[in-house]
Design an enzyme around this catalytic site. Structure first.
Site, mmCIF file in Angstrom:
data_model
loop_
_atom_site.group_PDB
_atom_site.id
_atom_site.type_symbol
_atom_site.label_atom_id
_atom_site.label_comp_id
_atom_site.label_asym_id
_atom_site.label_seq_id
_atom_site.Cartn_x
_atom_site.Cartn_y
_atom_site.Cartn_z
ATOM 1 C CB SER A 67 -0.335 -0.247 1.711
ATOM 2 O OG SER A 67 -1.510 1.361 0.835
ATOM 3 C CG ASP A 286 -3.526 -0.707 -2.126
ATOM 4 O OD1 ASP A 286 -3.235 0.572 -1.447
ATOM 5 O OD2 ASP A 286 -3.446 -1.669 -1.060
ATOM 6 C CB SER A 522 0.733 2.314 15.175
ATOM 7 O OG SER A 522 0.652 1.497 14.006
HETATM 8 C C1 16G Z 1 -4.231 -0.701 7.417
HETATM 9 C C2 16G Z 1 -5.579 0.082 6.853
HETATM 10 C C3 16G Z 1 -5.591 1.752 7.223
HETATM 11 C C4 16G Z 1 -6.042 1.878 8.759
HETATM 12 C C5 16G Z 1 -4.162 1.354 9.054
HETATM 13 C C6 16G Z 1 -3.599 1.858 10.574
HETATM 14 C C7 16G Z 1 -6.830 -1.678 5.624
HETATM 15 C C8 16G Z 1 -7.177 -1.635 4.505
HETATM 16 N N1 16G Z 1 -5.782 -1.144 5.533
HETATM 17 O O1 16G Z 1 -3.046 0.806 6.487
HETATM 18 O O2 16G Z 1 -7.318 1.043 6.775
HETATM 19 O O3 16G Z 1 -6.664 2.663 9.108
HETATM 20 O O4 16G Z 1 -3.532 0.362 9.029
HETATM 21 O O5 16G Z 1 -2.641 1.988 10.713
HETATM 22 O O6 16G Z 1 -7.157 -2.143 6.617
HETATM 23 P P1 16G Z 1 -2.049 1.927 11.983
HETATM 24 O O7 16G Z 1 -2.699 1.153 13.029
HETATM 25 O O8 16G Z 1 -0.766 2.184 11.602
HETATM 26 O O9 16G Z 1 -2.733 3.538 12.375
HETATM 27 MG MG MG Z 2 -4.038 1.283 0.377
#
Ligand code: 16G
Ligand code: MG
EC number: 5.4.2.3
Length: 561
Positions: A67, A286, A522
């Site tokens: 991504s 992506d 995170s």
């Molecule tokens: C991933 C998730 C996105 C979320 C992000 C949070 C999918 C397809 N993608 O990219 O939805 O906002 O993680 O990232 O579920 P973090 O947990 O590092 O804050």
């Molecule tokens: Mg993405």
């Protein structure tokens, strides 16, 4: 399990040794790491996808992408038979598989799991897996590893679909299992023709000027830019200029893309003072996220961001309007089924002003933890559920039963009042359901839906941006010794552990008018994230800063001391 099968698994696994000391987790959205350590993981996810296909007796997908992460990272995730994310029940098993240290340990895990899950594994099973990858240079060799993992399971067939956006693969898996043509041309045809229908249904009285049908899109130097170059030639009524297509030598996600634009709030590479006032959008690596923006003046690189919350608000407003036309008084038929239950789903990152706006529209707003799988699940409980993360990932889900009601209602209206306002509203809603990706958030289909709605309303991006004014906010991250020390509840708005930390956060927050603040670990990086909102930017910055210090004192390396 037959002996030949066990031998084949052992043999195949021995070609992809698990790198020593590496421990990965399926995380929010699949495995992600530096591409150089991912081969054994991807190989094993290949095996896992075959098991999933056998278990569900359906086609599943395997996507190789990281991504918005940097180009040297890569990742892998499974698309479930529904077209959505892998069932969360299988995630712990995915973790165990990826972290098994030897081929023998891997084989015994698989054997146990097949029994526990009652997977019909008798040597005559069949499985089919569709594979896609983004444009990362490491994608090809990782895809090969996935193919080998798949072919180590008897009866499993892998179909390499080449370079795709993540949402295209989700769409195709869903289509295949519904018996619909599941090719890329079919995908483009469906979204371009439903976009055309929406434009054909624009009320005559809508005023437009010639700038209304031009949008400039940052393709993040990734797969989205490449695909948009194809899609744009199939459209009439909209001019798309794509920059950062990946063809001009620019590096994927490097100073470009939706994640960069949303977090940094500055123009991506290739945009600048010549773009003042123009409607711009940015896709992620992506193409499952999109945000819009404008360049307000030519004196700085600052942008006015129009984020996922505003896309959600625009969609919700449009759908609500069409629903109320559809159920106008004066129908020959009583309303019976027509009162659709419309709901919206957000996370704690949604700007508070967007939530207030949606509630003022009279909508039911619910919150879930971060991560598409959580939002999607909740949205699916409505007749029409709209979900978005502020970062630009989201879509609209229509329940099958409500869609069949809508189709029937449309047929009825076309026989008694063809061309009536009500029938047009029915047709618009049908077109939205065909344009929007029902499997997962899709930057390309969201781009077209935003454009169609803006043209329908005769709105500029400025007018759209004025739906409400964002409360100033600030996001920070704090490196900590162990991020699992923070656990949360209430859709991540309250920290349950470590003890006492929530009280300390509350004591800071009350000092600020309209203050709101939360922390969460995170799911994709080894950090604790801090989000703060307040009535001024200075106040939001200061609240975020104080809370980051609290986190650092309690869990960090003490760098804020
Ligand atoms: C991933 C998730 C996105 C979320 C992000 C949070 C999918 C397809 N993608 O990219 O939805 O906002 O993680 O990232 O579920 P973090 O947990 O590092 O804050
Ligand atoms: Mg993405």
């Amino acid at each position: 399990m037959k002996e030949e099968q066990s031998l084949l698994i052992l043999q195949s696994a021995s070609l992809f040794a698990h790198p020593e000391g590496v421990k990965l987790s399926y995380g929010t959205a699949g495995f992600r790491a530096d591409a150089s350590i991912l081969k054994s993981t991807v190989h094993r996810v290949g095996m896992l996808s075959a098991l999933r296909s056998i278990k569900t007796q359906s086609v599943v997908g395997l996507m190789i992408t990281a991504s918005h992460n940097k180009v040297t990272d890569n990742g892998v995730k499974i698309v479930d038979h529904s077209g959505g994310m892998l069932s969360q029940e299988w995630e712990p098993f995915a973790d165990q598989l990826a972290n098994a240290e030897t081929p023998e340990a891997l084989l015994s895990l698989i054997t146990e799991f097949i029994e526990k899950e009652k997977i019909p594994f008798d040597g005559v099973q069949t499985a089919e897996i569709l594979l896609g990858r983004d444009t990362r240079p490491s994608g090809e060799s990782l895809l090969e590893a996935a193919m080998q993992g798949i072919s180590s399971i008897f009866g499993a067939i892998a179909l390499d679909l080449g370079i795709l956006t993540t949402p295209q693969l989700h769409w195709m898996v869903r289509a295949r299992n519904k018996g619909i043509v599941a090719t890329e041309p079919a995908y483009f045809e469906q979204i371009s023709s439903s976009f055309r229908c929406l434009l054909d249904l624009i009320p005559n009285e809508t005023e437009s000027n010639k700038m209304d049908n031009i949008v400039v899109v940052d393709g993040a130097d990734g797969v989205g830019g490449e695909k948009l170059e194809v899609l744009k030639n199939m459209l009439t009524g909209l001019v798309i200029e794509v920059r950062n297509t990946g063809k001009g030598g620019g590096l994927l996600n490097d100073g470009v893309g939706a994640d960069y634009v949303q977090k940094e709030k500055v123009v991506p590479r290739g945009f600048g003072s010549d773009d003042v006032g123009i409607r711009c959008a940015s896709l992620d690596g992506d193409a499952d996220r999109i945000v819009f923006f404008t360049v307000p003046d030519n004196s700085s690189s600052r942008i006015d961001l129009v984020d996922g919350d505003k896309i959600l608000s625009l969609f919700a407003l449009f759908i609500k309007e069409q629903l109320s036309i559809l159920t106008m008084e004066g129908n020959e038929n009583p309303k019976n089924n027509s009162e659709a239950r419309l709901g919206v789903v957000q996370t704690a990152y949604a700007n508070g002003a967007s939530t207030d706006y949606l509630k003022q529209l009279g909508l039911e707003v619910i919150f879930t933890p971060t991560g598409v799988k959580h939002l999607h699940e909740k949205a699916a409980q409505f007749d029409i559920g709209i979900y978005f993360e502020a970062n630009g990932h989201g879509t609209i889900l229509f329940s099958e039963s409500w869609l069949s009601w809508l189709e029937a209602r449309n047929n009825e209206l076309s026989s008694v009042s063809d061309g009536s306002e009500q029938q047009k509203a029915a047709l618009r809603l049908i077109s939205v359901s065909k344009l929007i990706n029902p499997a997962v958030g899709d930057a390309l289909s969201c781009l077209l839906l935003v454009e169609a709605i803006l043209q329908h309303k005769g709105w500029s991006i400025h007018k759209w941006n004025e739906l409400y004014q964002d409360l100033p906010s600030r996001q920070l991250k704090v490196k900590v010794v162990d991020r699992t020390a923070v656990t949360t509840t209430n859709a991540e708005t309250i920290a349950v552990s470590p003890p006492g930390i929530q009280e300390a956060i509350d004591a800071e927050t009350v000092k600020y008018p309209k203050g709101r603040c939360f922390i969460r670990p995170s799911g994709t990086e080894d950090v604790i994230r801090v989000y703060a909102e307040a009535s001024t930017q200075e106040a939001a910055d200061s609240l975020a800063d104080s809370v980051a210090k609290i986190v650092d004192r309690s869990l960090g390396f003490g760098s804020s001391e």
